[in-house]
Write an enzyme that holds these catalytic residues in place. Structure first.
Site, PDB file in Angstrom:
ATOM      1  N   GLY A  71     -62.017 -13.633 -11.292  1.00  0.00           N
ATOM      2  CA  GLY A  71     -62.647 -14.604 -10.396  1.00  0.00           C
ATOM      3  C   GLY A  71     -61.675 -15.077  -9.342  1.00  0.00           C
ATOM      4  N   CYS A 110     -58.055  -9.985 -15.684  1.00  0.00           N
ATOM      5  CA  CYS A 110     -57.571 -10.489 -14.394  1.00  0.00           C
ATOM      6  C   CYS A 110     -57.404 -12.009 -14.430  1.00  0.00           C
ATOM      7  CB  CYS A 110     -58.507 -10.012 -13.282  1.00  0.00           C
ATOM      8  SG  CYS A 110     -57.772 -10.193 -11.660  1.00  0.00           S
ATOM      9  N   TYR A 111     -58.283 -12.768 -13.791  1.00  0.00           N
ATOM     10  CA  TYR A 111     -58.149 -14.227 -13.856  1.00  0.00           C
ATOM     11  C   TYR A 111     -58.196 -14.706 -15.306  1.00  0.00           C
ATOM     12  CZ  TYR A 111     -59.029 -19.185 -13.400  1.00  0.00           C
ATOM     13  OH  TYR A 111     -58.943 -20.541 -13.532  1.00  0.00           O
ATOM     14  N   HIS A 151     -58.813  -4.195 -13.966  1.00  0.00           N
ATOM     15  CA  HIS A 151     -60.250  -4.275 -14.269  1.00  0.00           C
ATOM     16  C   HIS A 151     -60.711  -3.021 -15.019  1.00  0.00           C
ATOM     17  CE1 HIS A 151     -61.357  -7.896 -11.980  1.00  0.00           C
ATOM     18  NE2 HIS A 151     -60.252  -7.606 -11.310  1.00  0.00           N
ATOM     19  N   GLU A 171     -63.467  -2.545 -16.302  1.00  0.00           N
ATOM     20  CA  GLU A 171     -64.916  -2.356 -16.134  1.00  0.00           C
ATOM     21  C   GLU A 171     -65.278  -1.475 -14.943  1.00  0.00           C
ATOM     22  OE1 GLU A 171     -63.142  -5.023 -15.617  1.00  0.00           O
ATOM     23  OE2 GLU A 171     -64.007  -6.459 -14.205  1.00  0.00           O
ATOM     24  N   ASP A 206     -89.425  -1.020 -11.878  1.00  0.00           N
ATOM     25  CA  ASP A 206     -89.427  -2.367 -12.460  1.00  0.00           C
ATOM     26  C   ASP A 206     -90.850  -2.902 -12.655  1.00  0.00           C
ATOM     27  OD1 ASP A 206     -86.769  -1.971 -12.052  1.00  0.00           O
ATOM     28  OD2 ASP A 206     -86.608  -3.309 -10.335  1.00  0.00           O
ATOM     29  N   LYS A 245     -80.946  -2.093 -14.843  1.00  0.00           N
ATOM     30  CA  LYS A 245     -81.877  -1.051 -14.379  1.00  0.00           C
ATOM     31  C   LYS A 245     -81.936   0.154 -15.332  1.00  0.00           C
ATOM     32  CE  LYS A 245     -84.118   0.295 -10.499  1.00  0.00           C
ATOM     33  NZ  LYS A 245     -84.932  -0.617  -9.687  1.00  0.00           N
TER      34      LYS A 245
END
Ligand code: XMP
Length: 519
Positions: free
Chosen positions: A59, A86-87, A175, A177, A233, A375
């Site tokens: 963040g 990270c943060y 990161h 991710e 959707d 999704k």
């Protein structure tokens, strides 16, 4: 809170990173339920028994400032494993008495190489022997907090991975991710299965019956209305609710005339005849076209299409008596994006066809059965509900449709030209087994006429732009690299078969700085 419905969840505390939702996805992809909350929502949690691990996200906050985002210290005393990213790592270090400095010397943006210093459960099979990771930080931990040890370092930051094995607290400066980090998945795998001792138990397919029961319990004998576009959707929402309440679901399909070739009729038939849904088809293409006449400003076009859609939907729904609910295909990323890390609501929810503006005026209660899912998960759900592959795995299509793919003013003639070109493009992608390798592909019509020659005659016709991108969630995208032979073939086929186009160009821009759509 939603996560309490599940026996085991990983709680992700979002400090406002752009990529927090990717953390949630990675964890779910590994077969564990994950749930994102803001730091201020933490105080609402009374029972931590179903939380098996906590992740503190990245963040923009800085612990080197006098004011920074934090978490109550008691989350560290619950014997729940914690991973800071990270943060999140910097915050752990700060709360445990480490030292964090902001300095140009230590900042890292983009790629960096991580080297192993000592063994850790978190890094099993991670190093090989150095690993390329994705960084985005200015602050860095410069002194280890009490009880922690150094696990890995980079050229610029000594404390890239740290751990406190006894208290099961871990931190990574990079990161894991994002796909640019090699072996990022290994970090999550180790955290979930070796440190949190979880088992792979979460799957979206197993949620179908619960979702149907939830809708039944909420709606009871009332009626639900839904705008069905034929996109994945709204299609999944319609099938799911139909399974729960049958004919008490009323679907309205508004044909704006701005859809791809044959798409609307095809979708209508499928839902009416195959799935036996209560569908009402409204042909509104004339009014959409007349309102768009001579309008070339993209924002004006979007507004006209969105507002008109709402007006027509509202008018049609009034023809039905006693409707209590409006169903929408809101997804989990929309929910995450709509909450800022300080807990205040922002106005970022994107909704299909802008139906989001409806409930206030129409006095309907929203029902959003997909709001827990990504999704890809919705597609799996669609598959378990028997949704046609063709609809379930269709590329995303914007609410304003071809209206924003015909650059400049929109006419019936241009729609017809574009529909033909797009149809050829998409068919070729399918025939060459490329469609499912691409996140989104389409043809657009540029307001540029150029000179060409066909046979012995001079032509002066429109330019067709082809766009095909790979992406994970539409937030960023890279253009797809086609083999030259495919480009040759498609250019030829479009120019030879579509009257009105004598030039084809391929868009080789990425997002950012470009966007996926042209308008
Ligand atoms: P951009 O052009 O912003 O698009 O890079 C990102 C994704 O969003 C889709 N998109 C829309 N979807 N209503 C929608 O339902 C809209 O108004 C809209 N505008 C863009 C776009 O197709 C891409 O998938």
């Amino acid at each position: 809170m939603q996560f309490q419905k599940f026996n085991e969840s990983i709680l992700i505390i979002d400090f406002g990173s752009q990529v927090t939702k990717l953390i949630a996805r990675r964890i779910r992809d590994l077969g564990v339920h994950s749930y994102v909350i803001t730091p201020s929502e933490l105080k609402k949690i009374k029972d931590y028994s179903k939380i098996k691990g906590i992740i503190l996200s990245g963040g923009p906050s800085s612990v080197t400032k006098s004011k920074y985002q934090s978490v109550p210290k008691n989350i560290f005393s619950k014997n729940i494993p914690i991973l800071g990213i990270c943060y999140g790592l910097q915050l752990i270090a700060k709360l445990y008495g480490g030292k964090i400095k902001s300095s140009n010397k230590r900042r890292e943006f983009g790629r960096a190489f991580v080297f192993k210093k000592s063994r850790s459960l978190l890094t099993k099979n991670f190093f090989s022997p150095k690993v390329a990771v994705w960084m985005s930080h200015e602050d860095a931990v410069v002194k280890l907090p009490k009880g922690f040890k150094q696990v890995a370092f980079t050229k610029n930051s000594k404390l890239t991975i740290i751990e406190n094995k006894k208290e099961k607290i871990y931190g990574v400066q990079f990161h894991p991710e994002v796909t640019h980090t090699d072996n990022g998945k290994k970090i999550f795998k180790n955290f979930l299965f070796s440190i949190c001792k979880l088992k792979k138990r979460w799957s979206i397919a197993s949620q179908k019956n619960r979702l149907i029961q939830d809708v039944k319990k909420i709606v009871k004998k009332d009626k639900v209305i839904c705008a069905l576009s034929g996109g994945v959707d709204s299609s999944v929402v319609a099938l799911l609710i139909n399974k729960a309440i049958k004919k008490n679901l009323i679907c309205i399909m508004v044909d704006t005339g701005l859809m791809r070739k044959n798409e609307f009729k095809y979708t209508y038939k499928i839902f009416k005849n195959k799935y036996k849904l209560n569908v009402r088809l409204i042909n509104a293409s004339n009014i959409f076209l007349s309102k768009l006449k001579n309008i070339s400003n993209p924002e004006k076009k979007r507004k006209i299409i969105g507002n008109l859609f709402i007006k027509i939907f509202e008018r049609e729904s009034k023809k039905f008596k006693k409707i209590k609910y409006l169903a929408q295909g809101t997804l989990y990323p929309d929910i995450i994006e709509s909450k800022s890390s300080t807990g205040s609501k922002t106005s970022k929810i994107k909704s299909h066809h802008n139906v989001g503006g409806l409930p206030k005026k129409m006095n309907l209660t929203l029902i959003e059965p997909l709001k827990e899912f990504f999704k890809d998960e919705v597609r799996i759900l669609g598959k378990t509900l028997g949704l046609e592959k063709n609809i379930c795995y269709r590329h995303p299509f914007p609410g304003p449709g071809l209206g924003i793919r015909i650059i400049g003013n929109v006419t019936r003639e241009k729609i017809k030209i574009l529909q033909e070109a797009d149809h050829i493009f998409i068919n070729e992608l399918n025939e060459n087994n490329l469609y499912h390798k691409i996140w989104q592909a389409y043809a657009a019509l540029l307001p540029v006429k150029t000179v060409g020659v066909m046979g012995d005659s001079r032509t002066y016709e429109f330019t067709c732009l082809l766009r095909a991108v790979i992406s994970e969630d539409g937030m960023t995208a890279d253009y797809f690299s086609f083999p030259k032979e495919f480009l040759d073939k498609i250019s030829n086929k479009i120019i030879n078969n579509v009257k009105g186009i004598n030039r084809v160009v391929y868009d080789i821009s990425s997002k950012p700085p470009s966007t996926i759509e042209l308008e």
